[in-house]
Structures are given as C-alpha cells and as structure tokens.
Scaffold this motif. Structure first.
Motif, mmCIF file in Angstrom:
data_model
loop_
_atom_site.group_PDB
_atom_site.id
_atom_site.type_symbol
_atom_site.label_atom_id
_atom_site.label_comp_id
_atom_site.label_asym_id
_atom_site.label_seq_id
_atom_site.Cartn_x
_atom_site.Cartn_y
_atom_site.Cartn_z
ATOM 1 N N PRO A 1 -4.110 0.614 -8.409
ATOM 2 C CA PRO A 1 -3.311 0.343 -7.212
ATOM 3 C C PRO A 1 -3.798 -0.868 -6.416
ATOM 4 O O PRO A 1 -3.015 -1.477 -5.687
ATOM 5 C CB PRO A 1 -3.422 1.630 -6.389
ATOM 6 N N THR B 1 0.808 -1.226 0.000
ATOM 7 C CA THR B 1 0.000 0.000 0.000
ATOM 8 C C THR B 1 0.840 1.274 0.000
ATOM 9 O O THR B 1 0.375 2.316 -0.449
ATOM 10 C CB THR B 1 -0.973 0.028 1.199
ATOM 11 N N LEU C 1 3.585 1.667 -1.687
ATOM 12 C CA LEU C 1 4.326 1.759 -2.944
ATOM 13 C C LEU C 1 3.512 2.492 -3.998
ATOM 14 O O LEU C 1 2.283 2.415 -4.015
ATOM 15 C CB LEU C 1 4.677 0.361 -3.464
ATOM 16 N N GLU C 2 4.198 3.185 -4.871
ATOM 17 C CA GLU C 2 3.578 3.844 -6.015
ATOM 18 C C GLU C 2 4.081 3.146 -7.266
ATOM 19 O O GLU C 2 5.260 2.819 -7.367
ATOM 20 C CB GLU C 2 3.975 5.318 -6.050
ATOM 21 N N TYR C 3 3.176 2.922 -8.205
ATOM 22 C CA TYR C 3 3.513 2.195 -9.415
ATOM 23 C C TYR C 3 3.263 3.105 -10.609
ATOM 24 O O TYR C 3 2.314 3.898 -10.608
ATOM 25 C CB TYR C 3 2.633 0.938 -9.501
ATOM 26 N N ALA D 1 8.489 2.420 1.208
ATOM 27 C CA ALA D 1 7.509 3.319 0.604
ATOM 28 C C ALA D 1 8.153 4.033 -0.568
ATOM 29 O O ALA D 1 9.360 4.229 -0.605
ATOM 30 C CB ALA D 1 7.022 4.332 1.632
ATOM 31 N N THR E 1 -2.009 2.189 -13.681
ATOM 32 C CA THR E 1 -2.087 0.928 -12.936
ATOM 33 C C THR E 1 -3.144 1.078 -11.852
ATOM 34 O O THR E 1 -3.160 2.077 -11.141
ATOM 35 C CB THR E 1 -0.738 0.588 -12.274
ATOM 36 N N MET F 1 8.169 5.070 -4.999
ATOM 37 C CA MET F 1 7.957 4.645 -6.374
ATOM 38 C C MET F 1 8.675 3.345 -6.704
ATOM 39 O O MET F 1 9.780 3.105 -6.229
ATOM 40 C CB MET F 1 8.439 5.744 -7.324
ATOM 41 N N PRO G 1 1.818 4.846 -13.714
ATOM 42 C CA PRO G 1 0.478 4.762 -14.297
ATOM 43 C C PRO G 1 0.540 4.300 -15.741
ATOM 44 O O PRO G 1 1.600 4.393 -16.360
ATOM 45 C CB PRO G 1 -0.032 6.194 -14.183
#
Length: 169
Positions: free
Chosen positions: A138, A128, A130-132, A155, A136, A157, A134
């Motif tokens: 989440p 939760t 983490l940033e992925y 935490a 995407t 990207m 786009p």
C-alpha cells in the motif's frame, strides 16, 4: 532525434516487446494487470521512436473505478535500457498527464516509487483511503489530482472500469 507519437494497433507487438524487456518475467501476474481489462485509453497511449525508428519508450493509461469514481491508472511506462537517463520517461509522463487533464480526466493513480513519481505531483497521502487488489504494497499506491480536490473524500477499492461508459470524471 526522437519522435513522440500516438500508439497504434500496428505498434502493439513492438511496445509489448519493450515492456517485456524492461520488466520482470510474469509482469502480467501483477495486481495492476487485473485492472487493465479492455483496451487502454487510446488518446493517452504514446510511444517514442528513435532515429532508427525503434520504439524506445512507451506509456499507457487504463480507465478504472476508484472508490466508485472514474480514474486513470498510469502504467506501464517504460524506456529501453539503452535510452534510460535521457529524460524520455519524464517527457512521456508530463505530456500524457497534460493530455489527460485537457481531455477532462480529474485523477490518476498508480503503483510505483514515490521518490520518482513525486516529481510529477503524485502523493501517497492522496491515496491512503484507497484499497488496491492484493498483493500490493500500500505504500506504493500513489495518486495525483489533475483538478484540485479530485481525490477528496474518495475511498474504497480500485476496480476495473467494467461496463460503465468510458467518459472522463
């Protein structure tokens, strides 16, 4: 009769054909493909050949940075439509996760269906923070700790591996 083998350079086109037949056209446009810079992790790229020597299953992992730390990106994993339901995908995933743990990797992330991947220990709750890249959803970003606590306080990207030396973390 199935043979589980490491993927070699001579298998590349046959494995790519399997991926093309299992996934929608334009699969390389997905955000995960932007993270797959360079070659996959050779020791974890595996395939399955059937009694006719055809590739009927394959899996690859890619080194990435997640919140600045090394991680594995699982995928793609595919099983030929004529062999689905025989457990080959699960065998590939379990085998390669064990190989990854033995090689010293501590965390794995993926974008996929939680009901399927939860049977291997993947959880949305571990990813939760983490940033992925786009686009995407989440809710489909999942993670697995190969070593307890490997996702704690992680935490930020998810990024391509880059120029860092490729060593398990």
């Amino acid at each position: 009769m199935f043979r589980f083998l490491p993927e070699t350079a001579s298998d590349y086109q046959e494995v790519e054909y399997l991926y093309d037949s299992c996934f929608a056209p334009g699969r390389q446009a997905l955000s995960s493909y932007r993270l797959r810079a360079g070659p996959p992790v050779a020791d974890l790229s595996r395939l399955v050949r059937d009694e006719y020597d055809a590739v009927v299953g394959a899996i690859r992992y890619w080194p990435v940075r997640a919140g600045g730390q090394g991680a594995l990106l699982l995928g793609p994993v595919a099983v030929h439509s004529t062999r689905q339901g025989e457990g080959l995908g699960g065998l590939l995933i379990r085998d390669t996760l064990e190989r990854a743990r033995d090689a010293g990797w501590s965390r794995v992330i993926l974008v996929g269906d939680a009901p399927y991947y939860s049977r291997f220990g993947f959880q949305r709750s571990l990813a939760t923070a983490l940033e992925y890249p786009p686009p995407t959803n989440p809710d489909r970003l999942l993670a697995l700790e190969l070593h307890p606590g490997a996702m704690a306080a992680l935490a930020g990207m998810v990024e391509p591996w880059g120029d860092h030396p490729m060593t398990p973390e």
